[in-house]
Design an enzyme around this catalytic site. Structure first.
Site, PDB file in Angstrom:
ATOM      1  N   GLU A 186       0.840  -1.214   0.000  1.00 56.78           N
ATOM      2  CA  GLU A 186       0.000   0.000   0.000  1.00 56.78           C
ATOM      3  C   GLU A 186       0.870   1.258   0.000  1.00 56.78           C
ATOM      4  O   GLU A 186       0.866   2.044   0.953  1.00 56.78           O
ATOM      5  CB  GLU A 186      -0.960  -0.016   1.201  1.00 56.78           C
ATOM      6  CG  GLU A 186      -2.003  -1.112   1.089  1.00 56.78           C
ATOM      7  CD  GLU A 186      -3.054  -1.113   2.213  1.00 56.78           C
ATOM      8  OE1 GLU A 186      -2.806  -0.491   3.252  1.00 56.78           O
ATOM      9  OE2 GLU A 186      -4.104  -1.743   2.038  1.00 56.78           O
ATOM     10  N   GLU A 379      -4.805  -8.305  -1.053  1.00 54.68           N
ATOM     11  CA  GLU A 379      -5.513  -8.329   0.233  1.00 54.68           C
ATOM     12  C   GLU A 379      -6.998  -8.119   0.015  1.00 54.68           C
ATOM     13  O   GLU A 379      -7.405  -7.255  -0.767  1.00 54.68           O
ATOM     14  CB  GLU A 379      -5.044  -7.208   1.169  1.00 54.68           C
ATOM     15  CG  GLU A 379      -3.645  -7.383   1.683  1.00 54.68           C
ATOM     16  CD  GLU A 379      -3.239  -6.291   2.662  1.00 54.68           C
ATOM     17  OE1 GLU A 379      -4.124  -5.662   3.273  1.00 54.68           O
ATOM     18  OE2 GLU A 379      -2.027  -6.078   2.804  1.00 54.68           O
TER      19      GLU A 379
END
Ligand code: BG6
Length: 478
Positions: A186, A379
């Site tokens: 991220e 994810e």
């Protein structure tokens, strides 16, 4: 569902070193930025930032029980048992991360911590034994805290050289076991939560906006250098980026809302554009201009970004939000790293994250349409307050419902023509929450007996979702 997934589809689970490993003392590991977080209040949505004093205090504090990420779920000593359970579920892939401070405790050592090197070697050997492909993230929400204190993290350009030295070491050491890499988890976290994403302590910067984007630029350069190196060492390597998919819908079909949606999406997407296309897009350039942000860079660095782009695009997807032009009366809710506007058509988890399986299909199509590269769901998962019944069993039908609906949408995306490379469910075994450091925000198919204070036997047991996922994989991959 009995539709088949592609033969080489990387289905499995995902977690990060700092949320599972433990194994801090007596192992040669140094403290990481993640090791500085205490348990925080769920009702406030958790905490991702610390003051300079809090970081310094945490560094001196040896009362590890106050810092849940220092203990994780003791995967460091339980990894064989856990991998056996993953294999029993039929995992083809496990996405995990390496802790920089386990290999180089301060990030500036000339020689590595051999105990740490050995731990990851044995871990990869164990995965190989079960034919589980590791997908390895080099930086997942942590770095040696020493680098945050000394340099204010990635705000300093010297981090590029320090990181690439670490990344090269990892690639050289584990090249016989790992072909799939992700450089930063991220990466957009640097903008939203700068201490977690980049070791930046906001109060130590004069101009936070400028510092964050400059730090992110340093991370992009480190990514390009790592891609270059990984391809030199093994041309078959697959190196991906990973970003939060901040999916937002326009709140209404009012043209102003649609324009707002379009513009925010372009700005949000610049992080994957830089890594997949090698260019900052026009919307972020304009944003920089409007905010007076000027990147300190060279033509050589910009060329490096163009020359070394990623092989696949990874993203996390938990929830969606909406956006409107006039935000004055909008109801707000959380979605992973962001706070945004509520969607009246969606249900939410107890943490306020809006459940939107169709948004996964949308996101997969979005990235594939934009880049034409394989897309990877790094994810996706559901954090809940699981309760054991009198026999100790967790009946997590809500999780089965969540995962099955998301996988159904993923299969629709494949039918749409998207090249989906894999799906690694987040927190396949219960672990410490990134945002709140709670243990009770559980994602796993495997229950771990530990409470928020660290009491418990650490015993692993199967939830109902364990067998469901096992059956799903067996049917879809047969
Ligand atoms: C992602 C992170 O943002 O969300 C993970 O990459 C994190 O590290 C996951 O655990 C879920 O967030 P949380 O706060 O519920 O643990």
């Amino acid at each position: 569902m009995n539709q088949l997934l592609p033969k080489d589809f990387l289905i499995g689970g995902s977690f990060s070193a700092n949320q599972v490993e433990g194994g801090l003392r007596g192992t040669g590991k140094g403290l990481s930025t993640a090791d500085c977080f205490k348990l925080t209040d769920r009702s406030k949505g958790g905490s991702f930032e610390l003051s300079y004093q809090e970081v310094l205090d945490a560094v001196k504090d040896t009362q590890d029980q106050k810092y849940p990420k220092r203990r994780g779920i003791e995967f460091y000593t339980h990894y064989k048992e856990d991998i056996r359970l993953f294999s029993e579920m039929g995992f083809k892939a496990l996405r995990l991360s390496i802790s920089w401070s386990r290999l180089f405790p301060t990030g500036e050592e000339e020689t590595q911590n051999e105990q740490g090197v050995d731990f990851y070697l044995k871990l990869f050997q164990e995965l190989k034994k079960y034919d589980i492909t590791p997908i390895v993230t080099l930086s997942h929400f942590e770095m040696p805290v020493h680098l945050a204190v000394k340099y204010n993290g990635w705000a300093d350009k010297q981090l590029i050289a320090l990181f690439t030295k670490y990344a090269r070491f990892v690639i050289d050491t584990y090249k016989d076991y790992v072909t799939h890499w992700i450089v930063f988890n991220e990466i957009d976290a640097t903008i939203h939560i700068p201490f977690v994403g980049a070791g930046i302590i906001p109060e130590r910067t004069e101009n936070l906006e400028q510092t964050k984007y400059q730090a992110l630029h340093h991370q992009f350069i480190a990514t390009a250098q790592t891609i270059k190196y990984a391809h030199e060492v093994n041309p078959q390597s697959k190196v991906g980026c990973m970003a939060t998919k901040n999916l937002k819908y326009p709140a209404t079909c009012k043209p102003e809302d649609c324009m707002q949606f379009f513009n925010e999406t372009e700005i949000d997407t610049f992080v994957t554009d830089v890594q997949a296309l090698g260019e900052y897009n026009y919307a972020i350039k304009q944003y920089f201009k409007n905010k007076g942000i000027k990147l300190d860079t060279t033509e050589e660095e910009l060329q490096l970004l163009r020359d070394h782009t990623v092989d696949y695009v990874g993203f996390s997807y938990y929830a969606s939000l909406v956006t409107s032009f006039d935000k004055t009366n909008a109801d707000k809710t959380n979605a992973n790293l962001l706070v945004g506007e509520k969607n009246p058509y969606l249900e939410v988890t107890p943490w306020g994250w809006q459940i939107d399986p169709s948004g996964l299909r949308y996101s997969l199509n979005f990235f594939y349409a934009r880049y034409g590269l394989p897309v990877f769901v790094a994810e996706n998962g559901m954090g809940m307050l699981d309760q054991e019944d009198e026999t100790g069993q967790v009946h997590d039908d809500y999780r089965i419902d969540f995962v099955s609906k998301h996988l159904e949408q993923l299969m629709k995306a494949i039918d749409d023509g998207v090249d989906v490379m894999g799906y690694t469910y987040w927190g396949c075994i219960d672990c410490i929450s990134a945002s709140t450091s709670e243990m009770s925000k559980r994602y796993g198919f495997i229950y771990v007996d530990q409470d928020d204070q660290g009491n418990g036997t650490l015993k692993r047991s199967k939830k109902d979702s364990f067998d469901w996922y096992k059956n799903f994989i067996s049917n879809a991959m047969s």
